[in-house]
Design a protein around this motif. Structure first.
Motif, PDB file in Angstrom:
ATOM      1  N   VAL A  70       5.930   5.290   0.557  1.00 20.77           N
ATOM      2  CA  VAL A  70       5.503   6.628   0.146  1.00 20.77           C
ATOM      3  C   VAL A  70       5.592   6.734  -1.369  1.00 20.77           C
ATOM      4  O   VAL A  70       6.525   6.217  -1.963  1.00 20.77           O
ATOM      5  CB  VAL A  70       6.464   7.695   0.705  1.00 20.77           C
ATOM      6  N   VAL A  71       4.641   7.433  -1.981  1.00 16.72           N
ATOM      7  CA  VAL A  71       4.838   7.824  -3.371  1.00 16.72           C
ATOM      8  C   VAL A  71       5.073   9.335  -3.374  1.00 16.72           C
ATOM      9  O   VAL A  71       4.277  10.095  -2.826  1.00 16.72           O
ATOM     10  CB  VAL A  71       3.684   7.362  -4.295  1.00 16.72           C
ATOM     11  N   PHE A  72       6.209   9.735  -3.956  1.00 18.04           N
ATOM     12  CA  PHE A  72       6.585  11.154  -3.972  1.00 18.04           C
ATOM     13  C   PHE A  72       6.114  11.810  -5.257  1.00 18.04           C
ATOM     14  O   PHE A  72       6.201  11.226  -6.341  1.00 18.04           O
ATOM     15  CB  PHE A  72       8.107  11.305  -3.855  1.00 18.04           C
ATOM     16  N   LEU A  73       5.647  13.047  -5.122  1.00 20.12           N
ATOM     17  CA  LEU A  73       5.245  13.847  -6.274  1.00 20.12           C
ATOM     18  C   LEU A  73       6.347  14.866  -6.573  1.00 20.12           C
ATOM     19  O   LEU A  73       7.243  15.075  -5.754  1.00 20.12           O
ATOM     20  CB  LEU A  73       3.926  14.563  -5.970  1.00 20.12           C
ATOM     21  N   GLU A  81       5.374   8.948   8.127  1.00 19.25           N
ATOM     22  CA  GLU A  81       3.992   9.400   7.962  1.00 19.25           C
ATOM     23  C   GLU A  81       3.160   8.303   7.282  1.00 19.25           C
ATOM     24  O   GLU A  81       2.020   8.041   7.676  1.00 19.25           O
ATOM     25  CB  GLU A  81       3.984  10.678   7.108  1.00 19.25           C
ATOM     26  N   ALA A  82       3.766   7.653   6.291  1.00 19.98           N
ATOM     27  CA  ALA A  82       3.079   6.554   5.597  1.00 19.98           C
ATOM     28  C   ALA A  82       2.745   5.438   6.590  1.00 19.98           C
ATOM     29  O   ALA A  82       1.615   4.930   6.612  1.00 19.98           O
ATOM     30  CB  ALA A  82       3.949   6.017   4.458  1.00 19.98           C
ATOM     31  N   SER A  83       3.720   5.074   7.400  1.00 21.60           N
ATOM     32  CA  SER A  83       3.498   4.008   8.382  1.00 21.60           C
ATOM     33  C   SER A  83       2.366   4.369   9.328  1.00 21.60           C
ATOM     34  O   SER A  83       1.531   3.530   9.668  1.00 21.60           O
ATOM     35  CB  SER A  83       4.766   3.748   9.196  1.00 21.60           C
ATOM     36  N   LYS A  84       2.353   5.626   9.739  1.00 22.47           N
ATOM     37  CA  LYS A  84       1.323   6.100  10.668  1.00 22.47           C
ATOM     38  C   LYS A  84      -0.070   5.917  10.055  1.00 22.47           C
ATOM     39  O   LYS A  84      -1.050   5.702  10.771  1.00 22.47           O
ATOM     40  CB  LYS A  84       1.579   7.577  10.989  1.00 22.47           C
ATOM     41  N   SER A 133       0.851  -1.188   0.000  1.00 20.01           N
ATOM     42  CA  SER A 133       0.000   0.000   0.000  1.00 20.01           C
ATOM     43  C   SER A 133       0.887   1.239   0.000  1.00 20.01           C
ATOM     44  O   SER A 133       1.974   1.236   0.582  1.00 20.01           O
ATOM     45  CB  SER A 133      -0.894  -0.016   1.241  1.00 20.01           C
ATOM     46  N   LEU A 134       0.417   2.289  -0.665  1.00 14.11           N
ATOM     47  CA  LEU A 134       1.199   3.525  -0.796  1.00 14.11           C
ATOM     48  C   LEU A 134       0.501   4.696  -0.136  1.00 14.11           C
ATOM     49  O   LEU A 134      -0.727   4.813  -0.194  1.00 14.11           O
ATOM     50  CB  LEU A 134       1.404   3.890  -2.270  1.00 14.11           C
ATOM     51  N   TRP A 135       1.279   5.588   0.426  1.00 11.03           N
ATOM     52  CA  TRP A 135       0.796   6.843   0.978  1.00 11.03           C
ATOM     53  C   TRP A 135       1.283   7.964   0.068  1.00 11.03           C
ATOM     54  O   TRP A 135       2.470   8.040  -0.258  1.00 11.03           O
ATOM     55  CB  TRP A 135       1.336   7.035   2.397  1.00 11.03           C
TER      56      TRP A 135
END
Ligand SMILES: *Cc1c(COP(=O)(O)O)cnc(C)c1O
Length: 364
Positions: A226-229, A217-220, A184-186
Motif C-alpha cells: 500500500v502507498v499511504f497518503l 485491500e491492496a492484495s485484493k 506493485s503498489l495500491w
C-alpha cells in the motif's frame, strides 16, 4: 543515561535445535518464520529501573490475561540486521541509530527509555550466542527484532509500571516471496496510516495493526504493498506500510517525502540520502502529490521509484494502481539509479566497500 550497561547472565538452551534440522532451516529460511535458540530479556519495574538482564532459551512467554499490552497495545519494536562480512566476522549496520529511535518511540508511547548501551549489548551478546544460526542462503542475514511491551497486570488506562524488553533473532533470506524484480503498489483511498499528532513517527505495533486492512485491500487488487497518503488532504505521498519511498527524476535528482511527524524516520532512508549526496546527486526532501506522481510518470519526468527499509533493503516499484487506473514506472522493472544506490548500500553493509561513515559495527 550514562549508567553502566547491565551485564547479561547466560542461561544456555538445554534443548537446542538439532544441527541437521538447523542446517535445513538455514538453507531456505524465507522471512520471519525461523528463529534461533535464544533470546535476550530485560525487565523494568517502576522505582527499580531495568534489571534481570539475561540471555536465555527462546520459549513462549507466560502472560497474565490482564497484561496491559494485550488490551491497550503499549508496544514498540525495532528491526535491524547482522551481516556476515567478507572476512567471516559479524557486523550490525547503524545499531546506534536503532537504539536512539527505539527510545524516541518509547517516549511517544509513554514507556521508559532503555540505556543505549544496554540495547546494543543485548544484541551483541545474543548474536554471539546464536552465531551458528547465520543463514547459508545467498544474500542471507540475521534479522534482529528488539521489542518492549507493557506487562503490568491492570485494566486501568495509564502507562504501565512494568515492561519486558526482549530481543529475538530470525535468520532470513529475501523479504518478498515472489522474488519479483519490482513491486506493485495500491493507493489507499479509504485508509490513512498516521495523522498529525499521532504515532506515525514511532515504531509501534499499533501502526501496523491499523494498516493491515489497507494491505488486505491492496492484495485484493493484485498489489504487493500500500502507498499511504496524508490524513489531512489525502493528496501527499507519505510512505508504504513498512517502508519509505523515493522517486528518481529524469534529470538524475532524487526525492523523498519530508519527515513531518507522520512518517517513520527510516535508517535506510537516511543512509541512501547520504550515499546519493556523496555521489553528487541532488536529493530533495519535499512533499510530492499523488497527482503529480501520476502526471510525471506519464510524461517521463519521473523515471524510477523505489521503496526502502531494513527488511526489504531497496525494492523497485513497478506499477501503481488505484480505482482511477494504473500507471507504470519506466519500463516497469528495476531502474538503473535504484540498482546502483542499492548496490552501494549493500556493499557497505557486507564489508565489500569501505565504510567511511562509521556505520558498520563489528561484533567480535
Ligand atoms: C521500520 C519502518 C521503516 C523503515 O525503517 P528502516 O530503519 O529503514 O528499517 C519505514 N516505515 C515504517 C512504517 C517502518 O516501520
Amino acid at each position: 543515561m550514562a549508567a553502566a550497561p547491565l551485564s547479561f547472565a547466560l542461561e544456555r538452551n538445554a534443548g537446542p535445535v538439532a544441527v541437521a534440522d538447523r542446517a535445513k532451516l538455514l538453507a531456505d529460511p524465507g522471512f520471519g518464520r525461523v528463529f534461533t535458540d535464544h533470546m535476550a530479556v530485560v525487565r523494568y519495574t517502576e522505582g527499580k529501573g531495568w534489571h534481570d538482564a539475561r540471555i536465555t532459551a527462546r520459549k513462549p512467554l507466560m502472560l497474565d490475561p490482564a497484561a496491559a499490552v494485550l488490551h491497550y497495545a503499549q508496544e514498540i519494536f525495532e528491526g535491524l540486521k547482522a551481516y556476515k562480512l567478507a572476512d567471516g566476522s559479524f557486523a550490525m549496520f547503524r545499531p546506534d541509530a536503532n537504539a536512539r529511535r527505539f527510545n524516541a518511540s518509547a517516549d511517544r508511547l509513554a514507556m521508559p527509555q532503555i540505556p543505549e548501551e544496554t540495547f546494543l549489548e543485548s544484541i551483541r551478546q545474543l548474536v554471539r550466542v546464536d552465531r551458528d544460526w547465520f543463514p547459508t542462503v545467498e544474500g542471507g542475514s540475521l534479522y534482529i527484532r528488539p521489542f518492549m511491551f507493557a506487562s503490568e497486570v491492570f485494566l486501568g488506562v495509564k502507562p504501565s509500571s512494568e515492561y519486558l524488553y526482549i530481543v529475538i533473532l530470525s535468520p532470513v533470506g529475501g523479504y518478498f516471496k515472489s522474488g519479483a524484480p519490482a513491486v506493485s503498489l495500491w493507493i489507499s483511498q479509504n485508509y490513512t496510516r498516521a495523522a498529525p499528532g499521532g504515532t506515525g513517527a514511532a515504531k509501534c505495533g499499533g501502526n501496523y495493526a491499523s494498516s493491515l486492512v489497507a494491505q488486505a485491500e491492496a492484495s485484493k487488487h493484485g498489489c504487493d504493498q500500500v502507498v499511504f497518503l496524508d490524513a489531512a488532504e489525502h493528496k501527499w505521498i507519505e510512505e508504504l506500510g513498512g517502508m519509505n519511498v523515493f522517486f528518481v527524476f529524469e534529470d538524475g535528482s532524487i526525492q523523498t517525502p519530508p519527515l513531518s511527524g507522520t512518517i517513520l524516520p527510516g535508517i535506510t532512508r537516511d543512509s541512501l540520502m547520504t550515499l546519493a549526496r556523496a555521489e553528487g546527486l541532488t536529493v530533495r526532501e519535499q512533499p510530492y502529490s499523488i497527482d503529480q506522481w501520476r502526471a510525471d510518470a506519464k510524461s517521463g519526468k519521473v523515471t524510477e521509484a523505489f521503496a526502502c527499509g531494513t527488511a526489504a533493503v531497496v525494492t523497485p516499484i513497478g506499477r501503481v494502481k488505484s480505482p482511477e487506473g494504473e500507471f507504470v514506472m519506466g519500463s516497469g522493472g528495476p531502474g538503473q539509479t535504484t540498482m546502483r544506490i542499492k548496490q552501494k548500500l549493500v556493499d557497505i553493509q557486507r564489508g565489500v566497500a569501505p565504510d567511511t561513515n562509521g556505520w558498520v559495527h563489528k561484533i567480535d
